[in-house]
Design a protein around this motif. Sequence first.
Motif, PDB file in Angstrom:
ATOM      1  N   GLY A   6       0.823  -1.215   0.000  1.00 32.25           N
ATOM      2  CA  GLY A   6       0.000   0.000   0.000  1.00 32.25           C
ATOM      3  C   GLY A   6       0.855   1.263   0.000  1.00 32.25           C
ATOM      4  O   GLY A   6       2.081   1.219   0.165  1.00 32.25           O
ATOM      5  N   GLN A   8       0.857   3.324   2.294  1.00 36.27           N
ATOM      6  CA  GLN A   8       1.367   3.569   3.647  1.00 36.27           C
ATOM      7  C   GLN A   8       2.788   3.014   3.809  1.00 36.27           C
ATOM      8  O   GLN A   8       3.648   3.647   4.400  1.00 36.27           O
ATOM      9  N   TYR A  32      -4.004  14.239   4.967  1.00 37.77           N
ATOM     10  CA  TYR A  32      -4.238  12.811   5.183  1.00 37.77           C
ATOM     11  C   TYR A  32      -3.624  12.398   6.528  1.00 37.77           C
ATOM     12  O   TYR A  32      -2.392  12.296   6.621  1.00 37.77           O
ATOM     13  N   THR A  71      -0.818  15.736  -2.306  1.00 41.78           N
ATOM     14  CA  THR A  71      -1.733  14.896  -3.089  1.00 41.78           C
ATOM     15  C   THR A  71      -2.223  15.730  -4.292  1.00 41.78           C
ATOM     16  O   THR A  71      -3.362  16.196  -4.302  1.00 41.78           O
ATOM     17  N   PHE A  76      -6.313  15.595  -0.890  1.00 42.02           N
ATOM     18  CA  PHE A  76      -7.054  14.873   0.124  1.00 42.02           C
ATOM     19  C   PHE A  76      -7.126  15.708   1.391  1.00 42.02           C
ATOM     20  O   PHE A  76      -6.086  16.107   1.916  1.00 42.02           O
ATOM     21  N   TYR A 106      -3.049   8.740  -4.953  1.00 41.34           N
ATOM     22  CA  TYR A 106      -3.786   7.588  -4.437  1.00 41.34           C
ATOM     23  C   TYR A 106      -5.035   7.220  -5.213  1.00 41.34           C
ATOM     24  O   TYR A 106      -5.500   6.104  -5.125  1.00 41.34           O
ATOM     25  N   SER A 134      -1.262   3.595  -5.293  1.00 44.19           N
ATOM     26  CA  SER A 134      -1.927   2.604  -4.434  1.00 44.19           C
ATOM     27  C   SER A 134      -2.985   1.860  -5.241  1.00 44.19           C
ATOM     28  O   SER A 134      -3.588   2.438  -6.141  1.00 44.19           O
ATOM     29  N   SER A 136      -5.466   0.580  -3.476  1.00 46.25           N
ATOM     30  CA  SER A 136      -6.563   0.531  -2.502  1.00 46.25           C
ATOM     31  C   SER A 136      -7.859   1.098  -3.056  1.00 46.25           C
ATOM     32  O   SER A 136      -8.927   0.588  -2.759  1.00 46.25           O
ATOM     33  N   LYS A 137      -7.757   2.166  -3.852  1.00 48.18           N
ATOM     34  CA  LYS A 137      -8.983   2.773  -4.377  1.00 48.18           C
ATOM     35  C   LYS A 137      -9.414   2.076  -5.672  1.00 48.18           C
ATOM     36  O   LYS A 137     -10.598   1.839  -5.869  1.00 48.18           O
ATOM     37  N   ARG A 144      -3.597  -4.509   0.181  1.00 48.82           N
ATOM     38  CA  ARG A 144      -2.344  -3.915   0.653  1.00 48.82           C
ATOM     39  C   ARG A 144      -1.297  -3.932  -0.467  1.00 48.82           C
ATOM     40  O   ARG A 144      -0.236  -4.533  -0.328  1.00 48.82           O
TER      41      ARG A 144
HETATM   42  C1  PLP Z   1      -4.440  10.393   0.626  1.00 53.57           C
HETATM   43  C2  PLP Z   1      -4.428   8.903   0.590  1.00 53.57           C
HETATM   44  N1  PLP Z   1      -3.287   8.287   0.303  1.00 53.57           N
HETATM   45  C3  PLP Z   1      -3.228   6.942   0.231  1.00 53.57           C
HETATM   46  C4  PLP Z   1      -4.345   6.166   0.432  1.00 53.57           C
HETATM   47  C5  PLP Z   1      -4.234   4.686   0.299  1.00 53.57           C
HETATM   48  O1  PLP Z   1      -3.388   4.166   1.231  1.00 53.57           O
HETATM   49  P1  PLP Z   1      -3.033   2.630   1.231  1.00 53.57           P
HETATM   50  O2  PLP Z   1      -2.509   2.292  -0.133  1.00 53.57           O
HETATM   51  O3  PLP Z   1      -2.013   2.509   2.303  1.00 53.57           O
HETATM   52  O4  PLP Z   1      -4.281   1.864   1.524  1.00 53.57           O
HETATM   53  C6  PLP Z   1      -5.556   6.766   0.753  1.00 53.57           C
HETATM   54  C7  PLP Z   1      -6.744   5.946   1.009  1.00 53.57           C
HETATM   55  O5  PLP Z   1      -7.732   6.362   1.528  1.00 53.57           O
HETATM   56  C8  PLP Z   1      -5.601   8.169   0.827  1.00 53.57           C
HETATM   57  O6  PLP Z   1      -6.750   8.800   1.114  1.00 53.57           O
END
Ligand code: PLP
Length: 293
Positions: A6, A8, A32, A71, A76, A106, A134, A136-137, A144
């Motif tokens: 991810g 993170q 964030y 971002t 964000f 992201y 990422s 994740s979205k 992850r």
């Molecule tokens: C600003 C931002 N960065 C990154 C992510 C994604 O993080 P990760 O890939 O650790 O799930 C998000 C998800 O909500 C986000 O809002």
Amino acid sequence: MLITGGAQQALDLVGRVLIEPGDTVAVEEPGYPPARLLFRSLGARVAGVPVDAEGIDVRAIPGSARIVYVTPSHQFPLGTPMSLARRAALLAWAERRRAVVIEDDYDSEFRFGERPLEPLQSLDRAGRVVYVGSFSKILLPMLRLGFLVAPASLGPALRAARRLSDWHGEVPTQAALARFIDEGLLARHIRRATREYAARHALVAEALAADDRLLPVPSTAGLHLCARLAPDVSVRPAPELAVERLEAYCGDAPAQAGLVLGYGAITKDAIPDGLRLLRSRMSAAPEPANPLP
Ligand SMILES: Cc1ncc(COP(=O)(O)O)c(C=O)c1O
């Protein structure tokens, strides 16, 4: 490029490699929280820098900052893109100060309007940008999976930090995703999902624009919309009302009153009821001041 657990973990690796205790890291305000908390946990002093309609206010970045986390494609949580002029100013600042810009991209895949601006990473001629992506979205946060693209000079240290932290992550999941991408299935998923999210975005955006108690922040991408509350308007919480408050994204700066409405995990059919509930929990707009006689 490194595949990471991810965004993170990408931020964690960059932080481990670049942050010395006491260093200043500049972040967007509002911004964030997981990034801010992570940098702080690595010993950084985190400085919130205001964001205006064009993005982070470059002139307000403390001169001591060694890293700036932004971002740009979809701020964000406000949702505005960073203007081209601001991107150029931020890169020039980073080059002058020999600072590093972390570009967290992201959720740039879901766009419902104009073509996206060039990422900082492609505009960067001085090797100051680390790009973070990422899945994740676009797919699922529980996968992850993310990645970073860094200047070559940081490669060895980042790879060493990755080995120290968890060697390499889950190879079977990475292999499955690689195949998904190679077979064109990710691109197809993004096309389909963009159509669905565009419809949800339009429903929420129209409702926000029609309510004079809300001042929506213009945004044509991503999985959430943000609206500031008109002066003196408040929202009474309700257990079934799952909207985030803008205050939750403000670090040490005075809280800003607003709402962050996510539509990634709600069906189109359920949105009108959710918006009705929200409207019923909002106080009335204040009466306009009496016009002068
Ligand atoms: C600003 C931002 N960065 C990154 C992510 C994604 O993080 P990760 O890939 O650790 O799930 C998000 C998800 O909500 C986000 O809002």
